[in-house]
Structures are given as C-alpha cells and as structure tokens.
Enzyme design. Structure first.
Site: not given
Ligand SMILES: [Zn+2]
Lengths: 377, 140
Positions: A281, A331
């Site tokens: 992440y 994203y």
C-alpha cells in the site's frame, strides 16, 4: 498452539479479477465503473453472474443500488467505508464469510470517482481537531512520520525517491497505468513540495476507476475458468490509540506490522525471504519504507539503505508494486494491488511479470494494518 | 476599505472540549485527566479510554514538551492560510504524555532538532479564541 484463524489457510481462492481503465471519467459514475469491473471479473472466472450470492462494496454510495444494477439479490452484503485501508479488510471478511457458508461466491467491488469529482483529501472536506493550526490531510501525517524517520535513522529523501522511481518504472510496463513517463531520483528531488519533506512524487495519484475480485471456496474454485489463487496467510492489527491524529503513528506502525507479519507468515508457513513480489500500500512513498521494516525485510530504521540501488524494481531483490501502485498506476486504495498479486501468481503480467511468482504478499501499513499472502492453488 | 481576509478554521467546541478552550483563553494548557485512574489524554473523550469512567477534568500541565516532528505546508488547504504558505506545523510530545499538533513560534523548525525542548505560548486570535502554540524552551 496454532491460532484458530489459521484454519483459513488455502481454503479460499480468488477466482476472478477485473478492473476498468484508469483516468478521468466524468461521463459515468461510480456504479457504472463498478458494474464494468464486475462484468470483467465475471468473464475472467467464467461464472454465471447470478451465482454470486455475496456482495461487498467499498466507496460506492449504496450497496442495494449496486445490487439492483447488477441484478443481484445476495444473502451476504457488507458495505465498507470509503477509506483507503479497506481492501484487505474486505477480502479477509469475505474469506471468513465463505468459509462459514454465509455465501458461496463473493464479489467485492470498489469504485472511485475522486478525479472527476475533484476530491481534495484535506481542508473543509475532512474537518479535524487540528484545523486551527493549518494541519490537515493524510499526506501531512506521512510527512510528519518521514521527517521523524530521517531524524531518528538518517534516512534521506534520495532514498525515499528510490520508492517512487522503482514504482514508476513498473507503471511504464503496465498498459493500464495512468503515469507512463519514467522518472529519476533527480526528478523526485526537484518536484514541487506539498507538505515538506514530501513532494509531489511522494503522493499517490487521484483518478477514477473500479476494481472487482470474486472469491469462493477451494472446492468450488476447481470448476471455474482459471487456476485459483489461494489465500494462504492473513494478518491484522489496528492502532486506534491516537485516531484523532489521523494516519499518524509515532513508531511508524512498526509493532502493529510486526504482529501482522507474524500472523500472516506463520499461517502461510513462509517468511520474508520467500516472497517473490510485494504489493505494498503506497498512499505515500514513506509507507513503503515503514512496511519493509515492519514486515521484516530489513531492520527498523534500515529501509532507506535497503531500497537503494533498485531493490524494489523488477529484477531487484524484492519487486514491489509491479503494476505501478498508487503512486503511478491508479489510486484504487489497495484493491488494484490485490488484483496485481493474483495476476502475478497466474503469470498474466506480460512485460512486468516476475518470473515464477509463487508467493506474492499484499501489505497495508495504516491504522488498520493488514497483510495477505497469495500462492498458486 | 480593506477586504476582510478569509477566515481560518476554528475549533469545533463541544461539551467535551469546552474546558480545554476556556483554560487556553485564561493562559493555561490542559489535558483531560481521569478523576478515577489518573490517565491523561488529548483530545478530550466522553469517557476515560483507560477505565471508561465519565468523571474527567481538564487538568493543567507544565506546558513543556519535546519536538517530535514537523511539516511545512506549501499548499493551502484553506483560503485562510493562503497568505502564510509555506508555514510550519509541529508535533509536540507533552511532558505528561499526550501529543499535540501546533505551530512553532520564535524559530523555524529547520533550525531545531527532533527531541528539542519546547514550551507553550498563547496566541490570542480574538476575544473568544486563544490557541496554544510553542516556542523553543527558554526563548523568552
Ligand atoms: Zn480512567
């Protein structure tokens, strides 16, 4: 004694994955993007869509509207809040529901229209305790942490640049990625400061798109189109003690991620040295450094040196975010990274394929840290 | 006549945190302390996170702390800060434990080390609001 949750080891498979194109799509909405990702995931696994009896949605306004659009009346539904940390949380919830028989085929759908709706992630959009001091945004929290990491361990912005440069390199190999211009360490050093010490190239993109994963049990997975990808390890730990200082931890979530790593590696029966590719992440580049330390790829404080010289690039010691991550692909808040993990195990990644990827790890270092270890079924 | 500059965001004062802002206006820095177990925390909480007691008070603290980290905002997320970019925001670890976000006065954080001693100073915004800020210890 073996923890009870280890019974989930290799029980649940990801059988279908799908994503939309990534970019700026004002002509559609989140439901339209979610439906397209779902259609592609259904095609990917060859399932009759009406067999889907579990629905998890994230960042979509209303689960029932999504169900209406897809013609689904499932017997398991969960709505996850529009927070970046939800992807592996949702996958783990779905795995537990499938194992318990609460559903047979779970579809998890994530959609984001932050680009076309000009979402800011700070200021008036997200009021907080510290607004009177001009403090806001997840980026600023990561700037505070990275500043502290530099002070405690001597980490440099040139080392931080290695993260953005390696991940951009991977985006250049991904036809779906938003950012396809290579960058150098010097480009990173010269980029516009946003919340110093962080600069533009330390920030994730903001773009529209959607992702879907379809999961089922090991037994049901055998009847579907592609070789299943197993969930072999999971780990979880929250850090809520300072939630009013959002997205910040004074010790970089080191203790929590150590715990997550112990759970996930212990369950899968592997260690950091076995990981062929890491899907990490990367809301902001420092998160990758903190993850590497917590997961045990290097010692605490040594991530700056660890990433020097292309460690995270394809062909390097630990290929990381081979799709280009949040920094350069899209994203999709962890969701696309889990899809990339599945595709790496399947060997579907073309120019960005890690040869013979057998163990691929997803990790999110956040106030809700999670990891999932994927292996071939 | 001059245009009024755009307002900066103000604290959202409620039943839990009112005592903190009243004390700040009177020149005292406080944290919430549990009357039953003594646990100190900030921001305020409707019950003590340690023992769940509802009996809590805003207790004065020394006003001393250390610089844990800082960030310089080059982007204005509110129009009220547009004139001030690039401005500093600091994270202070109070001697008593809790952390606070604030601004550094009397120096720039680039000239300090993480861990350096700070002390509170009060900046009156207007008659109804005073913000606790910090400066290097002994700078007065
Ligand atoms: Zn208490």
């Amino acid at each position: 004694m073996t923890p009870a949750f280890h019974r989930l080891k290799d029980r649940i498979a990801v059988v279908g994955v799908g994503n939309t194109a990534y970019g700026n799509f004002p002509h559609t909405d989140d439901y339209g993007l979610g439906a397209e990702a779902f259609r592609r995931a259904v095609e990917d696994c060859g399932l009759d869509k009406n067999q889907v009896d579990g629905l998890g949605v994230c960042r979509l306004p209303y689960y029932a509207r999504m169900g209406e659009i897809l013609g689904l009346n499932p017997r398991w539904t969960v709505q996850f809040p529009a927070h970046g940390r939800m992807s592996a949380m949702a996958i783990i919830e779905a795995a537990a529901a499938l194992e318990a028989g609460l559903c047979d085929y779970a579809a998890l759908i994530y959609a984001n229209i932050g680009r076309s709706r000009r979402v800011n992630y700070g200021g008036e959009e997200s009021p907080g305790v510290w607004d009177p001091y001009g403090y806001t945004s997840p980026g600023a929290a990561h700037a505070l942490m990275f500043q502290r990491h530099m002070a405690l361990y001597g980490t440099t912005t040139r080392q931080l640049a290695e993260v953005s440069v390696a991940i951009r390199h991977h985006a250049c190999l991904n036809p779906d990625a938003v950012m396809k211009q290579p960058i150098t360490i010097e480009d990173h050093e010269a980029a516009r400061p946003i919340t110093a010490p962080l600069r533009l190239l330390d920030y994730c993109l903001i773009n529209d798109g959607a992702v879907c994963l379809i999961l089922t049990t090991k037994e049901r997975a055998r009847d579907l189109r592609k070789r299943p990808v197993m969930i072999s390890g999971i780990g979880a730990r929250e850090a809520y003690t300072n939630a009013s200082l959002p997205n910040f931890d004074r010790n970089f979530w080191y203790d929590e991620v150590r715990d997550v790593a112990d759970q996930a590696y212990g369950m899968a029966g592997v260690g950091p040295g076995d990981v062929d590719a890491l899907m990490c992440y990367d809301n902001f580049s420092p998160t990758v450094l903190f993850s590497l330390e917590g997961l045990g790829f290097c010692k605490q404080g040594e991530s700056g040196g660890f990433v020097e010289g292309g460690t995270l690039r394809l062909g390097g010691r630990l290929p990381t975010n081979t799709d280009g991550g949040h920094l350069s692909n899209s994203y999709m808040q962890g969701w696309a990274l889990n899809v990339e993990a599945v595709r790496q195990i399947r060997g579907e990644c073309g120019a960005r394929q890690v040869p013979d990827a057998q163990v691929v790890q997803f990790a999110a270092t956040t106030p809700c840290s999670r990891s999932i270890i994927y292996t071939p079924g | 006549m001059h245009d009024t500059p755009p307002a900066k965001p103000r604290p959202m004062i409620d039943a839990t945190n009112r005592g903190f802002w009243d004390a700040a206006r009177a020149g005292t820095l406080t944290v919430q302390r549990c009357d039953d177990c003594g646990h100190s925390h900030y921001p305020g909480s409707p019950v003590c996170p340690n023992c769940l007691s509802s009996r809590q008070s805003w207790a004065p603290v020394s006003g001393r702390g250390e610089l844990l980290s800082w960030v310089r905002f080059h982007r204005a997320y509110w129009d009220g800060f547009r004139e001030e970019v690039p401005y500093n925001v600091i994270l202070v670890g109070l001697e008593e434990g809790p952390m606070m976000i604030s601004n550094l006065l009397g120096a720039e954080p680039e000239s300090l080390q993480v861990g350096e001693a700070l002390e509170v100073v009060f900046e009156a915004v207007d008659d109804t609001l005073t913000l606790p800020k910090f400066r290097p210890a002994g700078a007065a």
